[in-house]
Each structure stands twice: as structure tokens, then as C-alpha cells.
Design an enzyme around this catalytic site. Structure first.
Site, short mmCIF file in Angstrom:
data_model
loop_
_atom_site.label_atom_id
_atom_site.label_comp_id
_atom_site.label_asym_id
_atom_site.label_seq_id
_atom_site.Cartn_x
_atom_site.Cartn_y
_atom_site.Cartn_z
N ASP A 1 -10.60 1.69 -3.29
CA ASP A 1 -11.12 1.42 -1.94
C ASP A 1 -12.65 1.44 -1.93
O ASP A 1 -13.27 0.96 -0.98
CB ASP A 1 -10.61 2.47 -0.95
N ASP B 1 0.83 -1.21 0.00
CA ASP B 1 0.00 0.00 0.00
C ASP B 1 0.86 1.26 0.00
O ASP B 1 2.05 1.22 0.36
CB ASP B 1 -0.92 0.00 1.22
#
Length: 730
Positions: free
Chosen positions: A550, A480
């Protein structure tokens, strides 16, 4: 010996790159300049039929005094420089040691070689010998400054793309400064084309932006230190093209940092398309004997509309960009802990998740954020990659062994590029933080960024991941990156090179990724940057899949996945079925819609599967098992967009094998319209001479009927309808 795909006509001074479908042609003019002549559908031979006539223009600079009609101001060029009478955007700009940016590059020679160039320092088009490729290298030299410019052109037998890049070599005795170096620049005639780019933000990536081209300059790009969800590297032009027909010319960049795409329409109705490093955040000091190589640009053409252009990108990415050991290797169907428990993970929760995952047919479990240091919120512990003993008193290794005993793979979340202000790492290495000496660095998501231009930091991350993979025995890493750069500076970088920081950061990241993925080719790395914040071809070179967003909402995901498919094969995107109300939008959208959207990608789940009813578990198990059965088909099939959620209340796409023996069509109808009595969808790109049976209804249709008449479908009352049609050739 490869098939000859690059030819040079010495009499006409023409270079012609071609495969079975495309041609790219340019000419040497006045023994000095490179003039663009054709990029598009294959031509069997080229004899300058479309070479524009020249006419003297007042105020136009005369590059050849005895030919007043000749001026670079209106010549379609392959490469362009400032201060030569071409007042359009230059593709190369070099500031000499005397402070001026005047240069006069002249054509010197060319080389044609088999294969594609390989660049160790950053991602590039992979040379697969069996596929066949050739590269043309053009040498341009400025005899006054002793600077050499190389232009690289690579063409493949099996991909309808041209790979372009540039390299500057300083052969002088003085230092120079590169102020701009485009990877590709192409001039074309304006003919009423439209321009297509993307815009977006966190949780709303890859939104289509199509507009007319006005006189002047239009540009999109990033100065965030990452390719960014705002304006990812993509630019295309087309006239009257649809998803199904028409010429489309498109560019993207194999790079993950600051980039810029330019489109300029001048006073003579010429178009200049450029893509490369963003000159607003880039300069490079080049000492005597030194060289600098640009990232590669990918130029894609199709005469079969945006779908054809996307398929050219998809084929190229699958054959020449994605790590080759993952191209045909099925990825595990997984369940991720994040939306189930966020930071509140523990040994018991993960054990229970493993048991439930095994029961429902999943193949992997991923432990997301919250497992290390004192990571109970986003404000702490990045950099302290020791297992939280309070949450996992026995460590993580026994948990991973527990999963393996149940034939499940185990993955872990990392954010290696970041450091928290509340961490042990920052206490021991405050000098590792990306920052200037004069100002306090800005926080983003309560964290700082590590200085990846520092070799010590690179070694720290490489050692961390190497140790974690070996000690834990993990088979999957979710990588990430949850903020952008605000303080591009380093205490180890010479101030003379300060303007090089953003590119040096990216080179540091690429060194880390290249080292780790080479050491552990069997480990599956998933790219993530708060979703699709760094969804670009550069990251795809190292990581075969990217968490597209997301946002898992069943409405927003239609546009995100539709837009991203312009560049990326759907199986390189990950999509998860999540719970409702959706955690990002609060919307409640039916399971069928969420299921079909996730099934159109590299599918997984992200919800608390342990608290479901027996019926819900059975439904999910059936979905997981069904997806695994057709995974190989989805991984190798061609993808076609049928109806756009940007233009209509519907969204539809299709997967088809190359022989068109099997088709899967997904259709999403969003809000219910009382005046829409039934639905109709046409299914092009199939075998028009064959007959097909729709497996669920067992009704038979001809391919020509499905393509030209379409198939009518019931439109029941209620919002958010999702349908799947399965066709097999009779």
C-alpha cells in the site's frame, strides 16, 4: 519419455537427482535411514567422497548396537523424528493413540516416475510436459504403528530447483495425531554461512535481514492465518556470497497460511534447515485409512550469488507456478480509483475517470472500495455486495459498458473473506462469522472474518463472484484481505478438529480460488492483503500478480521491490505512480523516481488524473505509451539487482533479455552527498565480448568495460535522482 534426471545406485545405496546445473544426493544408511550428502552444483557422479567419518561420543544414543560410533545425533538427515537420539528439531512428529510420540520409521522402497505430482486441494508446481520433469517417491514405514511416510522429490529440466513435500498415511486401526510435518528438512555442514530472511509490516514489506548463525535455534514464520508481511516464507544460507557470486541455498513454501522456517546450528556445527506448516498452530487428526499431504517446498540453489538464486526462483515461478495463460499475456496498464477518491466513488467520478484514462492511453480502469452496500467507511457493508444505488443509480453494468465502448477494460475491488458487524449478511448469517462460542470475536480494521471452513460460506463466495463476473462483464478483480485471524474457530467444525482450523481455513480459500480461476481463466485476478500481506508463492499459483505494498512512496518502494525480487519476478508485482505529498509518508519525491519505480513492475497509476494540467497529462500519456511498447520485454526479461538500498544511498537494477541484446538499467540516488562528485555503476551479467551503445547518449562501450570498469554518471545537486540507461548491442 523424459530425460533421466533421477538415478539410483543400488550398490552404493545413493539417490542422485540432477539437471544441467544442480545435483541433489542422499544415501540409504543401515538399510533404514536417509542421509543427506549434497545439494548444490551439478556433479557428474558421486562416490561418497564427502561422507563424514563417525566417532563414538559419550551420551550419544546408539541406533545400531553393534556400531557404537553410529548415532543419529550427528548424521546429516533428510527427515528426522523425535526420540531416536537425534535431539535436533524433528521434521515429523506423530502422537500415537497411546499418547506417546515415539516412532521408528525405516526405509522400505522407492519409485521414480515421469512428471510432477498434482494436488487438487492446494497450489503446487505445475507439471508442464514439454519442459521435462521427474519425481522420486521414498516410502518409509513404522512397522509397529503401521504409519507410512512418503517423501516426494521433483526435479525439472528447465529450473534449478528441487520440489519437496511429505505425506503421512495411517495404515493402522487407530487414530493418530500429526503434530508436525515439515515440507522439507535438509542438514548441512556449518562453514561460516550467513542466514537471510525477511521481516516487515504493513507498508514496509520484504525488508532484508542478514545475520550470522549462532549455536542454537532461529526461526521465523507466521501464526496470523496468512503468510504475513512480518516474516514471509523464505530462508537462505550463504558464505561470502554477494549479489553477483557465491553459493546460495534457499527455501520457500507454496502456501499462504501459517508457516515456520527453522535454522538450527548444533554442538557439532551441523546446520538443519526446515520449512513447512507452523506446528504452533497446527495438529491434524488422522483416522485409520486416512492420509495428509503437506504443502510443497521449493529449494533453490545457485553458485552465482543472490541474483542467480533469485533467477532460479523467477524461472520456476514463471514456468511452473503462475497460471499458464497469463505467463506471456500482457497485463493492462490501469488507473485505480482508491487514492483518487477513497470511498467517495460515484457514477460521475468513474465516467470522468474513464474519459481521462482513454485520453491518456490507459487500458483499464479499476473501481476500488466503496461501490457496494452503504460503504462510506471501513466500518460497514462487507458482505453486502449489492451496488450502492445512491452512488450508482444506474448500476455498474452501464458504466462497464461505457468503458468497453472506449476500448477500456474494467475491474472491481472485492474483499470476499470478510464481513462487517454493520451488514445485512451478519444479520441473516451470524453463524458464518469466524469465532468461538464463548467469546466475542475481535475486530480488525472494523471487520470480522468469514468462516471459510464452512462449505456454505465457500459456496456463497463462489456464487457471489460467479454472478458478479457474469452480470457485470468485468475482466479484472482485485482480491483484498485486510486483517489477520484472532478467533480461529467454527460452529460447524467438530471440537476434536479445533487445532486444524487454520489449515482448514486455507484449504477453504484454495477451494474457492481454484473454482473461480478455473471457471474464469480469462479474468485477471490481483492478489492483495493491505498490499503485500499475503505475497507468497501459494497465492501466485492462482493470481499472476500481487499489489506489493500500500506504500507507494518513492523512497520506501525501493527497498520493498528490491527485497521482494529475491523471490518474485518483477512483472508479478504491481506498482502504481501516485500523487505527492505521498499519502503514506507525506514525502514529496519527484515524478521521475516514482515513474521509474512503477515501470520496474507491472505498472499502473493511482491518483486523480482528471485534475492535471495539459502538460502533466501529456507527460503521463508518454509514460504509459512508452511502457506499453516495452512491456513484452519487461515481462520476459531477466532481472538483476545491482546496488542495494539496504546497504547504500543508492538503488539500482537491470532488465536484460536472454541474449543480452537489450538492457534497461534503473539507478536511484536518494540524499545528495556533497562529497560524492559523480556516480559510478558497474553492469555485470552482460555479453563481455560484445559492444553496446547507450541509446540516450549514443556513446559506445565494450561489454567488458561496462562490467569491470563501470560507467560514470553526473551527480547533480538535490535529493532523489532517478536515471535510466538503455543499452543495445552493436
Amino acid at each position: 519419455m523424459n530425460k533421466q534426471m533421477i538415478v539410483y545406485d543400488d550398490q552404493k545405496k545413493i539417490f542422485h537427482l540432477m539437471n544441467d546445473n544442480i545435483s541433489y544426493v542422499f544415501e540409504i544408511i543401515e538399510d533404514t535411514y536417509l542421509a543427506h550428502r549434497h545439494w548444490g552444483k551439478r556433479v557428474e557422479s558421486y562416490s561418497l567422497s564427502n561422507k563424514p567419518t563417525l566417532k563414538k561420543r559419550t551420551f550419544a544414543a546408539m541406533n545400531v548396537p553393534e556400531r557404537p560410533e553410529f548415532s543419529l545425533e550427528y548424521v546429516p538427515l533428510e527427515v528426522s523424528f523425535p526420540n531416536q537420539g537425534d535431539y535436533r528439531e524433528p521434521s515429523v512428529q506423530i502422537r500415537m493413540s497411546n499418547g506417546y510420540t515415539v516412532s521408528r520409521f525405516c526405509y522400505e522402497k522407492f519409485e521414480i516416475s515421469d512428471g510432477a505430482p498434482e494436488f487438487i486441494a492446494f497450489p503446487h508446481a505445475r507439471d508442464i510436459p514439454a519442459s521435462g520433469s521427474q519425481t522420486l517417491t521414498i516410502h518409509l514405514v513404522d512397522p509397529v504403528s503401521s504409519i507410512r511416510l512418503l517423501l516426494f522429490y521433483t526435479i525439472f529440466e528447465d529450473a534449478d530447483v528441487i520440489i519437496r513435500s511429505s505425506k503421512i498415511i495411517n495404515e493402522s486401526n487407530s487414530g493418530v495425531t500429526i503434530e508436525k510435518l515439515s515440507s522439507a528438512s535438509v542438514d548441512r555442514r556449518y562453514d561460516g554461512q550467513m542466514c537471510t530472511t525477511f521481516y516487515g509490516t504493513h507498508q514496509k514489506e520484504y525488508q532484508l535481514n542478514r545475520q550470522s548463525i549462532s549455536h542454537g535455534k532461529f526461526s521465523v514464520g507466521s501464526s496470523r492465518g496468512a503468510s504475513g508481511p512480518q516474516y514471509p516464507p523464505y530462508l537462505s544460507i550463504s558464505k561470502d556470497a554477494t549479489e553477483f557470486s557465491g553459493d546460495v541455498h534457499a527455501m520457500t513454501l507454496i502456501y499462504s497460511g501459517n508457516h515456520l522456517s527453522n535454522l538450527e546450528r548444533d554442538q557439532y556445527n551441523h546446520l538443519r534447515l526446515q520449512i513447512g506448516l507452523n506446528p504452533d498452530t497446527f495438529t491434524w487428526q488422522l483416522g485409520p485409512g486416512e492420509s495428509f499431504q503437506s504443502p510443497q517446498a521449493v529449494l533453490s540453489f545457485s553458485d552465482k550469488g543472490y541474483n542467480g538464486n533469485s533467477n532460479a526462483f523467477h524461472r520456476f515461478f514463471n514456468k511452473h507456478l503462475i497460471p499458464q495463460n497469463w505467463v506471456k499475456k500482457p497485463r493492462p496498464v490501469l488507473v485505480n480509483s482508491w487514492e483518487m477518491s477513497y470511498f467517495n466513488v460515484s457514477e460521475k467520478i468513474m465516467k470522468d475517470l474513464i474519459d481521462s484514462a482513454k485520453e491518456m492511453g490507459f487500458e483499464a480502469v479499476v473501481l476500488d472500495d466503496g461501490w457496494f452496500g452503504e460503504r462510506n467507511s471501513s466500518k460497514t457493508s462487507l458482505g453486502d455486495w449489492q451496488v450502492d444505488a445512491n452512488k450508482f443509480p444506474n448500476g455498474i453494468k452501464p458504466l462497464i459498458d461505457y468503458a468497453k465502448e472506449r476500448k477500456l477494460q474494467f475491474g472491481i475491488w472485492f474483499e470476499p473473506e470478510m464481513i462487517s458487524p454493520n451488514s445485512d449478511l451478519i444479520q441473516s448469517h451470524p453463524d458464518w462469522v469466524m469465532r468461538t462460542a464463548e467469546y466475542e470475536p475481535l475486530l480488525g480494521r472494523s471487520q470480522y472474518i468469514l468462516d471459510l471452513t464452512n462449505a456454505e460460506v465457500q459456496t456463497f463466495i463462489i456464487d457471489l463472484l460467479t454472478r458478479s463476473i457474469k452480470d457485470f462483464g468485468i475482466s479484472y478483480i482485485k482480491w483484498d484481505m485486510n486483517r489477520h485471524i484472532t478467533d480461529p474457530a467454527s460452529n460447524v467444525l467438530n471440537q476434536a478438529h479445533a487445532a486444524e482450523y487454520s489449515h482448514r481455513y486455507m484449504m477453504g480459500l484454495y477451494r474457492i480460488l481454484n473454482t473461480i480461476t478455473t471457471l474464469f481463466p480469462e479474468v485477471l485476478f490481483e492478489n492483495c492483503s493491505s498490499g503485500g500481506g499475503r505475497l507468497d508463492p501459494g497465492m501466485l499459483y492462482f493470481m499472476p500478480q500481487t499489489w506489493a505494498s500500500d506504500n507507494t512512496d518513492g523512497l520506501d518502494r525501493q527497498r520493498i521491490q528490491y527485497g521482494a525480487s529475491y523471490l518474485f519476478p518483477p512483472y508479478s508485482l504491481t506498482g502504481h505512480v501516485s500523487s505527492v505529498p505521498n499519502h503514506q509518508t507525506g514525502r514529496v519525491i519527484d515524478f521521475e523516481t516514482r515513474k521509474h519505480l512503477a515501470s520496474s513492475t507491472n505498472m499502473g497509476y493511482e491518483m486523480d488524473i482528471m485534475q492535471l494540467s495539459d502538460h502533466e497529462k501529456a507527460v503521463i500519456k508518454a509514460h504509459v505509451e512508452g511502457y506499453k511498447e516495452e512491456r513484452d520485454f519487461l515481462m520476459t526479461s531477466e532481472f538483476y539487482r545491482l546496488e542495494s538500498p539496504f546497504d547504500t544511498n543508492h538503488c539500482a537494477w537491470m532488465f536484460a533479455d536472454q541474449a543480452r541484446n537489450k538492457l534497461i538499467v534503473y539507478l536511484f540516488r536518494n540524499t545528495y552527498d556533497v562529497s560524492e562528485l559523480s556516480l559510478l555503476i558497474k553492469i555485470p551479467f552482460i555479453d563481455l565480448k560484445a559492444n553496446y551503445v547507450e541509446v540516450n547518449s549514443q556513446k559506445q562501450y565494450s561489454g567488458s568495460e561496462l562490467a569491470n570498469c563501470g560507467i560514470a554518471l553526473e551527480n547533480p545537486i538535490g535529493d532523489h535522482l532517478a536515471l535510466r540507461l538503455d543499452f543495445e548491442k552493436c
